[in-house]
Design an enzyme around this catalytic site. Sequence first.
Site, mmCIF file in Angstrom:
data_model
loop_
_atom_site.group_PDB
_atom_site.id
_atom_site.type_symbol
_atom_site.label_atom_id
_atom_site.label_comp_id
_atom_site.label_asym_id
_atom_site.label_seq_id
_atom_site.Cartn_x
_atom_site.Cartn_y
_atom_site.Cartn_z
ATOM 1 N N LYS A 107 28.515 45.027 33.269
ATOM 2 C CA LYS A 107 29.606 44.766 32.341
ATOM 3 C C LYS A 107 29.958 45.929 31.501
ATOM 4 C CE LYS A 107 31.528 40.806 32.011
ATOM 5 N NZ LYS A 107 32.758 39.986 32.599
ATOM 6 N N SER A 151 28.706 33.062 41.206
ATOM 7 C CA SER A 151 29.231 33.999 40.146
ATOM 8 C C SER A 151 28.052 34.794 40.322
ATOM 9 C CB SER A 151 29.520 33.266 39.226
ATOM 10 O OG SER A 151 28.480 32.740 38.370
ATOM 11 N N LEU A 152 27.985 35.705 39.192
ATOM 12 C CA LEU A 152 27.144 36.816 39.084
ATOM 13 C C LEU A 152 26.341 36.881 37.752
ATOM 14 C CD1 LEU A 152 29.218 39.643 40.782
ATOM 15 C CD2 LEU A 152 27.314 38.895 41.563
ATOM 16 N N GLU A 171 29.906 48.627 43.834
ATOM 17 C CA GLU A 171 31.360 48.273 44.162
ATOM 18 C C GLU A 171 31.884 47.983 42.672
ATOM 19 O OE1 GLU A 171 31.175 44.735 46.220
ATOM 20 O OE2 GLU A 171 30.002 45.527 48.091
ATOM 21 N N LYS A 218 24.729 45.434 44.748
ATOM 22 C CA LYS A 218 24.177 44.404 45.554
ATOM 23 C C LYS A 218 23.056 45.145 46.370
ATOM 24 C CE LYS A 218 28.750 42.480 45.896
ATOM 25 N NZ LYS A 218 29.958 42.495 46.579
ATOM 26 N N CYS A 228 75.033 52.400 19.204
ATOM 27 C CA CYS A 228 73.855 52.087 18.578
ATOM 28 C C CYS A 228 72.791 53.256 18.926
ATOM 29 C CB CYS A 228 73.044 50.851 19.124
ATOM 30 S SG CYS A 228 71.366 50.609 18.464
ATOM 31 N N TYR A 238 60.911 50.828 59.779
ATOM 32 C CA TYR A 238 60.315 49.278 59.607
ATOM 33 C C TYR A 238 61.125 48.296 59.584
ATOM 34 C CZ TYR A 238 57.140 45.717 58.248
ATOM 35 O OH TYR A 238 56.321 44.448 58.083
ATOM 36 N N ASP A 239 62.091 48.295 58.894
ATOM 37 C CA ASP A 239 62.963 47.204 58.666
ATOM 38 C C ASP A 239 63.860 46.887 60.164
ATOM 39 O OD1 ASP A 239 62.621 46.796 56.058
ATOM 40 O OD2 ASP A 239 64.359 47.801 55.628
ATOM 41 N N GLU A 261 38.714 39.587 46.377
ATOM 42 C CA GLU A 261 39.292 39.670 45.041
ATOM 43 C C GLU A 261 40.773 39.991 45.217
ATOM 44 O OE1 GLU A 261 37.157 38.529 42.512
ATOM 45 O OE2 GLU A 261 38.108 39.236 40.838
ATOM 46 N N LYS A 282 34.061 46.213 39.842
ATOM 47 C CA LYS A 282 34.444 44.755 40.020
ATOM 48 C C LYS A 282 35.699 44.440 39.605
ATOM 49 C CE LYS A 282 32.244 40.626 37.777
ATOM 50 N NZ LYS A 282 33.276 40.250 36.821
ATOM 51 N N TYR A 324 35.103 41.850 49.553
ATOM 52 C CA TYR A 324 34.111 42.345 49.015
ATOM 53 C C TYR A 324 32.660 41.744 49.705
ATOM 54 C CZ TYR A 324 34.384 39.013 45.443
ATOM 55 O OH TYR A 324 34.760 37.922 44.825
ATOM 56 N N CYS A 374 70.699 44.152 14.099
ATOM 57 C CA CYS A 374 69.929 45.178 14.666
ATOM 58 C C CYS A 374 69.142 46.113 13.650
ATOM 59 C CB CYS A 374 71.025 46.147 15.779
ATOM 60 S SG CYS A 374 70.174 47.570 16.345
ATOM 61 N N ASP A 431 39.055 42.984 38.081
ATOM 62 C CA ASP A 431 39.231 41.668 37.400
ATOM 63 C C ASP A 431 40.577 41.120 38.153
ATOM 64 O OD1 ASP A 431 38.715 40.252 35.384
ATOM 65 O OD2 ASP A 431 39.471 41.551 33.703
ATOM 66 N N ASP A 458 60.694 53.057 55.442
ATOM 67 C CA ASP A 458 61.123 51.646 55.239
ATOM 68 C C ASP A 458 62.220 51.246 56.139
ATOM 69 O OD1 ASP A 458 59.277 51.803 53.336
ATOM 70 O OD2 ASP A 458 60.476 51.229 51.498
ATOM 71 N N CYS A 468 70.956 43.876 20.782
ATOM 72 C CA CYS A 468 72.288 44.362 20.127
ATOM 73 C C CYS A 468 73.269 44.699 21.022
ATOM 74 C CB CYS A 468 71.542 45.783 19.347
ATOM 75 S SG CYS A 468 72.840 46.971 18.804
ATOM 76 N N CYS A 497 71.154 49.688 14.035
ATOM 77 C CA CYS A 497 72.810 49.836 13.636
ATOM 78 C C CYS A 497 73.282 48.875 12.680
ATOM 79 C CB CYS A 497 73.346 50.289 14.918
ATOM 80 S SG CYS A 497 73.504 48.675 15.961
HETATM 81 S S1 IVH Z 1 30.437 39.548 44.777
HETATM 82 C C1 IVH Z 1 28.008 36.198 44.824
HETATM 83 N N1 IVH Z 1 31.933 41.780 44.639
HETATM 84 O O1 IVH Z 1 33.094 38.875 40.019
HETATM 85 C C2 IVH Z 1 28.775 37.204 45.030
HETATM 86 N N2 IVH Z 1 32.518 39.800 43.175
HETATM 87 O O2 IVH Z 1 31.302 37.085 38.296
HETATM 88 C C3 IVH Z 1 29.739 37.122 44.284
HETATM 89 N N3 IVH Z 1 34.330 40.130 41.690
HETATM 90 O O3 IVH Z 1 33.753 35.387 41.263
HETATM 91 C C4 IVH Z 1 30.750 37.812 44.332
HETATM 92 N N4 IVH Z 1 34.631 42.316 42.290
HETATM 93 O O4 IVH Z 1 35.445 37.050 41.621
HETATM 94 C C5 IVH Z 1 31.612 40.295 44.203
HETATM 95 N N5 IVH Z 1 32.821 43.489 44.314
HETATM 96 C C6 IVH Z 1 32.817 42.390 43.921
HETATM 97 C C7 IVH Z 1 33.602 41.922 43.051
HETATM 98 C C8 IVH Z 1 33.229 40.602 42.687
HETATM 99 C C9 IVH Z 1 35.049 41.351 41.425
HETATM 100 C C10 IVH Z 1 34.449 38.970 40.956
HETATM 101 C C11 IVH Z 1 34.461 37.667 41.906
HETATM 102 C C12 IVH Z 1 33.280 36.789 41.296
HETATM 103 C C13 IVH Z 1 33.055 37.417 39.861
HETATM 104 C C14 IVH Z 1 31.577 37.153 39.590
#
Ligand code: IVH
Length: 669
Positions: free
Chosen positions: A315, A83-84, A114, A291, A429, A37-38, A174, A116, A226, A405, A118, A34, A423, A408
């Site tokens: 899920k 979304s999925l 992949e 996918k 304590c 780098y600095d 993500e 998923k 992703y 507390c 959060d 580090d 405390c 104590c």
């Molecule tokens: S693919 C159409 N890949 O999951 C493709 N999504 O419910 C859409 N997410 O909004 C996304 N990991 O935020 C994809 N490896 C991954 C993911 C991923 C997390 C989230 C993403 C998306 C949500 C879909």
Amino acid sequence: MVTKELDKRIRVLREQIEYHDHRYYVLDDPEITDGEYDLLFDELVEIEKNYPDLLRPDSPTQRVAGQASGKFESVEHARPMLSLEKCTSTTDLLNWSKRNQDLLDIAIDEYVCEPKIDGVAVSLVYRDGTLVQGATRGDGTVGEDITANVRTIRSIPLKLRGKGIPSLVEIRGEVYIPLEEFYEYNNRAIELGEKPMVNPRNGAAGSLRQIDPRVTDSRPLSMYCYSLGNASNDFAPLTHQDALDAFQYWGCRINSRVTTVKGLDACSSYIEEILEQRSSLPYEIDGVVIKVNDLITQRNLGNLSRRPRWAIAYKYPPEEATTSLIGIDFQVGRTGVLTPVARLEPVQVGGVTVSNATLHNIDEIERLELKIGSRIVIRRAGDIIPQVVRVIEHGETAVRLPDVCPACETAVIRLEDEVALRCPNGMQCPAQLKESIRHFASRNAFDITGLGDKLVAQLVDGERIRNPLDLFGLTVEELAELERLGEKSAANIVQSIQESKSTTFGKFIHALGIRGIGESTALTLASRFQTLAALVDAKQETLESLEDVGPILASNICTFFSNEDNRTVAFGLVERGVEWPIEELVHDRPCEGQTWVLTGTLSTMPRQEAKANLVKLGAKVAGSVSKKTSVVVAGAEAGSKLAKAIELEVPILNEEEFLEFLEDPATRS
Ligand code: IVH
């Protein structure tokens, strides 16, 4: 006047910094320390400060730039962010794949699997390799422009590197907070009386929606890319995996657990494997995404209104459950903070029976409007202590905050502008003493092995230990007399205590348990002060001026050492033989307040080393010569900087003179 030399130096510095950012944040495999780098970073900052014309928005120094925006502009996505579809069984998965194959009347064999993550979906637009826009998903069609905020995330390159960079490419992925950083952030927030994040996903979302990018910068965000969004015609990968490989080659971060497999059985195995790893992954996941790999097949399958046909989310079982709040206890931590703990009607979450959950701090009780008897949702992810997420049905009995507390019975205090109840009884304590001893003995402090929680409790409750000093007086005989401890283990513990006396100053400072001083700040303090006496005598202003210290920590340090008991412990440790090697002690900093400039090539040492030597002596090392420059060191082929130094009559040292100076810095007048 801007010289060619300066231009070149800037280019080299930027390239090096980008390279090391990539090693550190994307590959997780740094090559330099580090400190090294600095030095690079500071040199670039200095040059850019002196030559504002040379500043570029894509310079690595410009990650946190611009003003708080006030609000986010809307951006329309070139292609919708979908979304999925979700499924929870292999039968669902088989049906999904069968439907797709029937629809196109072809066999689909290759899938990319992949984790998923959060977190929060983000789109990054690169024009000619430069990051020009970052946006949230929004409603899928229109999102919010969060460019200034995503620029602060170090794992997101400001510029793509390598060959074949298209004129336009949108990379999606993500943004998330790694678990370890999440805990660290929350512990610190609680310690400082600030609000902790509810969970990593919430924390990531909140951090991205800050109107001041400096706040986002202070949050431990990271990103995995992703998928491909929009792209110009000069980027036409054949498969999803090819697209990810290209992103990775251009410097983007791709999850190493992403794999291309053949057949649905392999997808099922992947789902099982990742589920097994779930609790040990360094981030939260809620499933895996499967996918179709071939991009033409993806296009032919197309989208339903809000989700593509070519991908599906498998899920995992939720890590949440519903139960009742039976009561709230208060636990006393090392610094005296009372943390509420929810006592629950026992309930199964992810295969484990849970009967306690943490509530971080008393504000959480108000925020969640918690009452005894409430039905609540709790969450247990990975190895984390279960958390209370929300209330679904309110109970009757209000929670009473303690006046004294629980350990104590000293009256608790609530400091102004602090959330926490404390405390104030310090090591008197027993609860605080136990925690202090545990901290003192922990691996990054005195590293004493065998001193488990039960033993510490026995020693404290038996009044054998009143402060960390007493550890050094423990004998094998008295330890062996304690329940469940044999002669051998007792001897090992005593030996480990004796061995712990040779330590480092950083570990010593960390062990003292000064509020807010973690391992890294302890190291900064150690290398600056080297001896306990110097640290104890340090003035608030001196401490404040140190990197990662600041006014709050500086005041914590001063308050700590103004307490006589703390000084007794600290100096008592040294009296009992605790010692650490003193780094090549620089008695005074003869170059304090001076600005030096290095130019030309030194034949006997790299520029970095020359710079490090000067910094150690207290000098600032700048990239350009001005009237304020104290000394210029001119190596071989020194050019314009040397000329400028002569013109401004700045003292000049050649290499030989510089080496002589380094040998005995104090003699130079
Ligand atoms: S693919 C159409 N890949 O999951 C493709 N999504 O419910 C859409 N997410 O909004 C996304 N990991 O935020 C994809 N490896 C991954 C993911 C991923 C997390 C989230 C993403 C998306 C949500 C879909």
